[in-house]
Design a protein around this motif. Structure first.
Motif, PDB file in Angstrom:
ATOM      1  N   GLY A  36      25.581  20.235  39.903  1.00  0.00           N
ATOM      2  CA  GLY A  36      24.258  19.715  40.207  1.00  0.00           C
ATOM      3  C   GLY A  36      23.772  20.271  41.526  1.00  0.00           C
ATOM      4  O   GLY A  36      24.135  21.376  41.932  1.00  0.00           O
ATOM      5  N   VAL A  37      22.956  19.475  42.204  1.00  0.00           N
ATOM      6  CA  VAL A  37      22.459  19.866  43.520  1.00  0.00           C
ATOM      7  C   VAL A  37      22.437  18.611  44.387  1.00  0.00           C
ATOM      8  O   VAL A  37      22.059  17.525  43.937  1.00  0.00           O
ATOM      9  N   VAL A  38      22.897  18.760  45.643  1.00  0.00           N
ATOM     10  CA  VAL A  38      23.037  17.612  46.523  1.00  0.00           C
ATOM     11  C   VAL A  38      22.657  17.999  47.949  1.00  0.00           C
ATOM     12  O   VAL A  38      22.854  19.149  48.357  1.00  0.00           O
ATOM     13  N   LEU A  39      22.097  17.040  48.674  1.00  0.00           N
ATOM     14  CA  LEU A  39      21.701  17.268  50.067  1.00  0.00           C
ATOM     15  C   LEU A  39      22.379  16.225  50.949  1.00  0.00           C
ATOM     16  O   LEU A  39      22.271  15.014  50.689  1.00  0.00           O
ATOM     17  N   PHE A  40      23.089  16.701  51.975  1.00  0.00           N
ATOM     18  CA  PHE A  40      23.712  15.828  52.971  1.00  0.00           C
ATOM     19  C   PHE A  40      23.071  16.061  54.328  1.00  0.00           C
ATOM     20  O   PHE A  40      22.638  17.175  54.642  1.00  0.00           O
ATOM     21  N   SER A  41      23.025  15.009  55.136  1.00  0.00           N
ATOM     22  CA  SER A  41      22.587  15.132  56.525  1.00  0.00           C
ATOM     23  C   SER A  41      23.401  14.173  57.382  1.00  0.00           C
ATOM     24  O   SER A  41      23.459  12.965  57.094  1.00  0.00           O
ATOM     25  N   LYS A  42      24.075  14.720  58.369  1.00  0.00           N
ATOM     26  CA  LYS A  42      24.872  13.931  59.316  1.00  0.00           C
ATOM     27  C   LYS A  42      25.856  13.019  58.584  1.00  0.00           C
ATOM     28  O   LYS A  42      26.024  11.853  58.920  1.00  0.00           O
ATOM     29  N   GLY A  43      26.471  13.587  57.530  1.00  0.00           N
ATOM     30  CA  GLY A  43      27.505  12.864  56.806  1.00  0.00           C
ATOM     31  C   GLY A  43      27.005  11.946  55.721  1.00  0.00           C
ATOM     32  O   GLY A  43      27.810  11.337  55.014  1.00  0.00           O
ATOM     33  N   ARG A  44      25.679  11.828  55.547  1.00  0.00           N
ATOM     34  CA  ARG A  44      25.108  10.934  54.535  1.00  0.00           C
ATOM     35  C   ARG A  44      24.505  11.731  53.387  1.00  0.00           C
ATOM     36  O   ARG A  44      23.849  12.743  53.608  1.00  0.00           O
ATOM     37  N   GLU A  45      24.721  11.242  52.172  1.00  0.00           N
ATOM     38  CA  GLU A  45      24.106  11.848  50.991  1.00  0.00           C
ATOM     39  C   GLU A  45      22.672  11.344  50.865  1.00  0.00           C
ATOM     40  O   GLU A  45      22.437  10.155  50.675  1.00  0.00           O
ATOM     41  N   LEU A  46      21.706  12.270  50.947  1.00  0.00           N
ATOM     42  CA  LEU A  46      20.296  11.888  50.886  1.00  0.00           C
ATOM     43  C   LEU A  46      19.707  12.036  49.489  1.00  0.00           C
ATOM     44  O   LEU A  46      18.752  11.322  49.152  1.00  0.00           O
ATOM     45  N   ALA A  47      20.212  12.957  48.703  1.00  0.00           N
ATOM     46  CA  ALA A  47      19.660  13.178  47.361  1.00  0.00           C
ATOM     47  C   ALA A  47      20.699  13.873  46.503  1.00  0.00           C
ATOM     48  O   ALA A  47      21.473  14.710  46.993  1.00  0.00           O
ATOM     49  N   LEU A  48      20.696  13.529  45.204  1.00  0.00           N
ATOM     50  CA  LEU A  48      21.649  14.125  44.270  1.00  0.00           C
ATOM     51  C   LEU A  48      21.011  14.206  42.893  1.00  0.00           C
ATOM     52  O   LEU A  48      20.436  13.233  42.409  1.00  0.00           O
ATOM     53  N   VAL A  49      21.106  15.386  42.269  1.00  0.00           N
ATOM     54  CA  VAL A  49      20.738  15.556  40.864  1.00  0.00           C
ATOM     55  C   VAL A  49      22.012  16.004  40.154  1.00  0.00           C
ATOM     56  O   VAL A  49      22.488  17.120  40.361  1.00  0.00           O
ATOM     57  N   GLU A  50      22.583  15.122  39.323  1.00  0.00           N
ATOM     58  CA  GLU A  50      23.813  15.466  38.612  1.00  0.00           C
ATOM     59  C   GLU A  50      23.476  16.364  37.431  1.00  0.00           C
ATOM     60  O   GLU A  50      22.548  16.098  36.669  1.00  0.00           O
ATOM     61  N   MET A  51      24.247  17.456  37.265  1.00  0.00           N
ATOM     62  CA  MET A  51      24.065  18.374  36.143  1.00  0.00           C
ATOM     63  C   MET A  51      25.432  18.724  35.567  1.00  0.00           C
ATOM     64  O   MET A  51      25.976  19.803  35.815  1.00  0.00           O
ATOM     65  N   PRO A  52      25.998  17.822  34.774  1.00  0.00           N
ATOM     66  CA  PRO A  52      27.371  18.020  34.309  1.00  0.00           C
ATOM     67  C   PRO A  52      27.529  19.043  33.185  1.00  0.00           C
ATOM     68  O   PRO A  52      28.654  19.510  32.951  1.00  0.00           O
ATOM     69  N   VAL A  53      26.471  19.393  32.464  1.00  0.00           N
ATOM     70  CA  VAL A  53      26.593  20.353  31.364  1.00  0.00           C
ATOM     71  C   VAL A  53      26.658  21.763  31.958  1.00  0.00           C
ATOM     72  O   VAL A  53      25.669  22.296  32.440  1.00  0.00           O
ATOM     73  N   ALA A  54      27.848  22.324  31.986  1.00  0.00           N
ATOM     74  CA  ALA A  54      28.124  23.647  32.561  1.00  0.00           C
ATOM     75  C   ALA A  54      27.769  23.729  34.040  1.00  0.00           C
ATOM     76  O   ALA A  54      27.688  24.823  34.600  1.00  0.00           O
ATOM     77  N   GLY A  55      27.576  22.578  34.680  1.00  0.00           N
ATOM     78  CA  GLY A  55      27.133  22.586  36.074  1.00  0.00           C
ATOM     79  C   GLY A  55      25.714  23.067  36.225  1.00  0.00           C
ATOM     80  O   GLY A  55      25.277  23.384  37.334  1.00  0.00           O
ATOM     81  N   LEU A  56      24.963  23.099  35.115  1.00  0.00           N
ATOM     82  CA  LEU A  56      23.616  23.681  35.104  1.00  0.00           C
ATOM     83  C   LEU A  56      22.546  22.718  34.611  1.00  0.00           C
ATOM     84  O   LEU A  56      21.376  22.863  34.970  1.00  0.00           O
ATOM     85  N   MET A  57      22.935  21.772  33.751  1.00  0.00           N
ATOM     86  CA  MET A  57      21.943  20.928  33.103  1.00  0.00           C
ATOM     87  C   MET A  57      22.368  19.472  33.130  1.00  0.00           C
ATOM     88  O   MET A  57      23.547  19.164  32.961  1.00  0.00           O
ATOM     89  N   SER A  58      21.392  18.597  33.308  1.00  0.00           N
ATOM     90  CA  SER A  58      21.620  17.171  33.198  1.00  0.00           C
ATOM     91  C   SER A  58      21.554  16.771  31.729  1.00  0.00           C
ATOM     92  O   SER A  58      20.883  17.421  30.924  1.00  0.00           O
ATOM     93  N   ASP A  59      22.217  15.687  31.374  1.00  0.00           N
ATOM     94  CA  ASP A  59      22.073  15.151  30.031  1.00  0.00           C
ATOM     95  C   ASP A  59      21.217  13.882  30.035  1.00  0.00           C
ATOM     96  O   ASP A  59      21.201  13.119  29.080  1.00  0.00           O
ATOM     97  N   GLU A  60      20.472  13.684  31.129  1.00  0.00           N
ATOM     98  CA  GLU A  60      19.551  12.570  31.215  1.00  0.00           C
ATOM     99  C   GLU A  60      18.151  12.997  30.763  1.00  0.00           C
ATOM    100  O   GLU A  60      17.879  14.182  30.566  1.00  0.00           O
TER     101      GLU A  60
END
Length: 602
Positions: free
Chosen positions: A517-541
């Motif tokens: 997926g894609v994730v953004l951290f700042s100063k040790g905190r997770e600010l945003a996450l889009v999980e994409m478990p299908v081949a690491g490329l696509m979400s199943d949502e």
């Protein structure tokens, strides 16, 4: 209860007698639409007062009065003087860029009038190989619209300069050409290989030609000299990598189709369409496409309706812009007897549009069935399950630490000159820049004040633990942060861009936990996450859920100081070693002008 999608119509050859009977009034139509303005892409005119009659999912009659085709069971729709437009076609696109599966992509774009797509699944091919292509091919066949598949041609995209999760061969291409839904060869990105008669490229193109299919192109170089002429002579029939009006003219003069793209981050229509609006080049060889559109764009702005609207705003006549998104595409893929126009025998894919220049789509029909109305789906499209082997594809081999992102300076240096990847707003190419950076405790430091931060590519297919470190400029991050993505065209390792190495390690490790997926951290905190478990490329949502998560990601990037339009799309292409000028791969920095590996230090 939403109705199930209609099956694909029987072949015209099997239905011809039924079509004739409806056209002549000997049997009733399934559907008649009356009082429309027929956008005729064959003649380039708008025909007032037109009726259309449909039977078995195909047009049987298009003319001034279809009352003879109305019977007891005929559904009759009054268009009320609105426009009847052929269903829109996207000539070149990657479903994976939408962050969703084929099913969810269709759910997102059908209300926007897209009824035919030509997809190149080379993203999943780089992770799962031929079985991954087959997964998307089979899912495409289950859709209520036409999702045609091009067999990926370059996996890896640049042999010797990157290592993907899989490798495709000439034999794989030959096998795929026997599959039901393969319409051609996907974009041939190894343009130096074609010009040099690389046996794999030549073999794949020859296999596609023998099968009578279309060869997709990708000439990502401004050089229109002998390498360009060698590439065209090698067989590619289209190209979407032009950015200048002269690029489009050069391709059309050589017998290619110039594909003009408007994706989430690629704005290449405005300049190239001047070849038509200012230079007077024949528009029949121009095609509109998106290439890469993420879910936020699809849900909030549109798909091919957005591209057609934009093309009209650049000065094209509405009918001409629609031709570029319908008939021209169908002819290019040798499918003009099936799709791309409202005419007898063709599949009954059409739109009812109230405002033509604004592409206000009131209803979407495909195969003679209502699919969407007033921007909402009118059918149910069941989810398509992906098997377990298509997931859990992120394998880092170890847990990363901040030290994995250290760049050691030459011994005794207080300052070093380094190569820097320069991001260009709204374009796929990058610039090969240089910068002088300070050395602190033997390590090269970033220069946030001058917008130079670190980029790393983390190997994720074989668990080698390998990390390639370099520098990038153009994102404008002002805070301690890092964004990591397992979408990294085309080899799809993990790309991490950050101003803080602790956050870079956290972001990469998080993707190993989520399966991609894609994730953004700042100063040790997770600010945003889009999980994409299908081949690491696509979400199943659902697409709208993914779009909401992607929106939160974009907003978090802005809070970190990034002002780029669609910065995530720019981020995801920084490993694409077939587009100039400077890229990163698992083997190091690559100068795509020379197709050679170069050092970080100048």
């Amino acid at each position: 209860m939403p109705q199930r999608p209609a099956p694909k119509p029987r072949p015209w050859s099997e239905m011809a007698t039924e079509l004739v009977d409806v056209a002549t009034g000997r049997r009733p139509a399934d559907l008649v639409v009356r009082n429309g303005r027929w956008v005729n892409v064959h003649s380039g005119e708008i025909v007032e007062g037109t009726d259309i009659a449909v039977v078995g999912g195909r047009f049987a009659y298009c003319g001034p009065d279809a009352s003879h085709a109305v019977g007891e069971g005929t559904e009759v729709i009054d268009a009320g003087g609105r426009y009847l437009v052929p269903g829109l076609c996207d000539a070149h696109m990657h479903v994976e860029s939408g962050m969703v599966t084929v099913t969810e992509f269709c759910r997102a774009v059908i209300p926007h009038g897209t009824t035919s797509m030509f997809i190149d699944p080379h993203e999943i091919a780089n992770v799962l190989g031929l079985p991954g292509v087959r997964l998307m091919h089979d899912e495409a066949l289950a859709m209520p619209v036409n999702v045609h598949v091009q067999m990926p041609s370059c996996v890896p995209s640049a042999p010797g300069l990157e290592n993907a999760g899989a490798q495709l061969t000439v034999a794989d291409v030959e096998e795929a050409m026997t599959w039901e839904n393969i319409v051609g060869l996907g974009e041939v990105m190894n343009f130096p290989g074609v010009a040099a008669n690389d046996p794999v490229m030549a073999g794949e193109i020859a296999a596609t030609m023998r099968a009578g299919r279309t060869v997709g192109g990708h000439y990502a170089s401004p050089d229109l000299g002998l390498p360009f002429h060698g590439y065209v002579a090698g067989g590619p029939e289209d190209d979407h990598e032009g950015t200048r009006a002269g690029d489009a003219i050069a391709r059309v003069r050589q017998g290619m189709k110039a594909m003009l793209r408007l994706g989430s981050a690629w704005y290449d229509v405005a300049e190239q369409v001047k070849a038509v609006t200012e230079s007077g080049v024949d528009p029949r060889n121009f095609i509109l496409c998106t290439d890469d559109s993420h879910s936020g764009t699809l849900v909030n702005e549109g798909h091919m309706d957005r591209v057609v609207r934009h093309a009209i705003a650049q000065g094209l006549k509405p009918v001409t812009a629609i031709q570029m998104a319908t008939l021209n595409t169908a002819q290019h893929f040798r499918l003009e007897r099936e799709i791309g126009s409202i005419a007898p025998g063709r599949q009954a894919d059409f739109l009812i549009v109230s405002d033509l220049p604004g592409m206000t789509i009131d209803a979407v029909y495909a195969r003679g069935r209502l699919l969407a109305e007033k921007g909402r789906l009118a059918i149910d499209i069941p989810a398509y399950p992906y098997p377990p082997e298509a997931k859990n594809t992120v394998n880092l081999g170890k847990r990363l630490s901040a030290q994995d992102f250290d760049i050691e300076a030459p011994s005794g240096a207080n300052e070093v000159r380094v190569r820097v990847i320069g991001v260009i707003e709204n374009q796929a190419p990058t610039r090969a820049l240089e910068a002088d950076l300070p050395v602190e405790d033997g390590l090269v430091a970033m220069d946030r004040a001058n917008d130079v931060c670190q980029i790393a590519l983390v190997e994720r297919h074989r668990g080698t633990g390998g990390v390639t470190n370099a520098f990038v400029s153009g994102f404008g991050y002002q805070e301690d942060c890092a964004i990591a993505s397992s979408v990294a065209h085309d080899s799809h390792h993990i790309i991490v861009v950050g101003t803080n190495k602790q956050d870079m390690a956290l972001a990469a490790n998080r993707l190993a936990e989520t399966g991609g997926g894609v994730v953004l951290f700042s100063k040790g905190r997770e600010l945003a996450l889009v999980e994409m478990p299908v081949a690491g490329l696509m979400s199943d949502e659902r697409a709208e859920v993914v779009a909401e998560k992607a929106g939160r990601l974009v907003e978090a990037m802005r809070r970190m100081g990034c002002t780029l339009n669609n910065a995530y799309m720019q981020h995801s292409l920084l490993a694409l070693v077939v587009i100039p000028e400077l890229r990163i791969s698992d083997v190091g920095l690559v100068d795509v002008r020379t197709f050679e590996r170069v050092e970080v230090f100048v």
